[in-house]
Design an enzyme around this catalytic site. Sequence first.
Site, mmCIF file in Angstrom:
data_model
loop_
_atom_site.group_PDB
_atom_site.id
_atom_site.type_symbol
_atom_site.label_atom_id
_atom_site.label_comp_id
_atom_site.label_asym_id
_atom_site.label_seq_id
_atom_site.Cartn_x
_atom_site.Cartn_y
_atom_site.Cartn_z
ATOM 1 N N ASP A 1 -1.594 14.184 13.162
ATOM 2 C CA ASP A 1 -1.752 15.350 12.567
ATOM 3 C C ASP A 1 -1.027 15.263 11.336
ATOM 4 O OD1 ASP A 1 -3.158 16.270 14.693
ATOM 5 O OD2 ASP A 1 -1.656 17.134 15.787
ATOM 6 N N HIS B 1 -7.429 -6.053 0.793
ATOM 7 C CA HIS B 1 -6.425 -5.247 0.608
ATOM 8 C C HIS B 1 -5.380 -5.688 1.417
ATOM 9 C CE1 HIS B 1 -4.142 -1.450 -0.051
ATOM 10 N NE2 HIS B 1 -4.295 -1.293 1.051
ATOM 11 N N SER C 1 0.885 -1.237 0.068
ATOM 12 C CA SER C 1 -0.037 -0.165 -0.001
ATOM 13 C C SER C 1 0.779 1.260 -0.054
ATOM 14 C CB SER C 1 -0.926 -0.075 1.156
ATOM 15 O OG SER C 1 -1.965 0.873 1.074
#
Length: 266
Positions: free
Chosen positions: A181, A242, A91
Amino acid sequence: MSLDLNHLAHEALDGAESVPLLIAHGLYGSARNFNSLGKRLARDRPVIMVDMRNHGESPWNDEMTYAAMAHDLARAIERECDGRAAVLGHSMGGKAAMALALTRPDLVSALMVADIAPVAYDHSHDGYISAMQQIDLSQVRRRSDADPMLAGGVDEPMLRSFLLQNLLVEGGQARWRLNLDALEAALPELMSWPSEWPEPAYEGPCLFIHGTASDYVEEAAHPRIRALFPDVTFAPIAGAGHWLHAEAPEAFLATVSEFLAAVPRG
């Protein structure tokens, strides 16, 4: 700026002189996700599994681009693999591995990409990060405390379990091993594919593995893959989604092992 990535390592069990294998995990993952697989692959070669930047125990940095991650992987190969390695990425880690192969082909003896393509995606991960950010860590004394807090934003128990592997509780204090963040700010870039460098083809041997129950590597992406990685083999794993290395570990191991066995050892 490249970062020194935290890593786990397995020495080759038979003392083989094959080039090492470097494994790069996906978004919200860590080196530990591949520990069992890495140990089994180390029968033939040393295996190094890295925590990508802003994940696991690797350093945090506001720059979360594939160019930056490729620099990190290059530094890991130079420091831990004597300057050359076969590279397996899943990924996000697969995109970083592709970026590495295209920009530093001298470091990559072979490339294996698990369930991702060099294209932009419209998959949304915003809800996962928001759900993790909303957990009140002051109320978490053990990891299981966070599961019901996460359930409001993440329905699937297996996915919650995967995400909560990134929650560390020590001395009654909880913290995320993810820079949430930075990841949130970088999501548009992570779902895309970079265009800030030239893209000559990587001529080395490549394996693109995909799960037949996943929509991440569709037939329409094959021409793009072949253009950048002309020596490519496509390997579908029946019924896998996946997270194919976790859903079909034996088939995944067999596919990777067979490919590596055919790659020259030097």
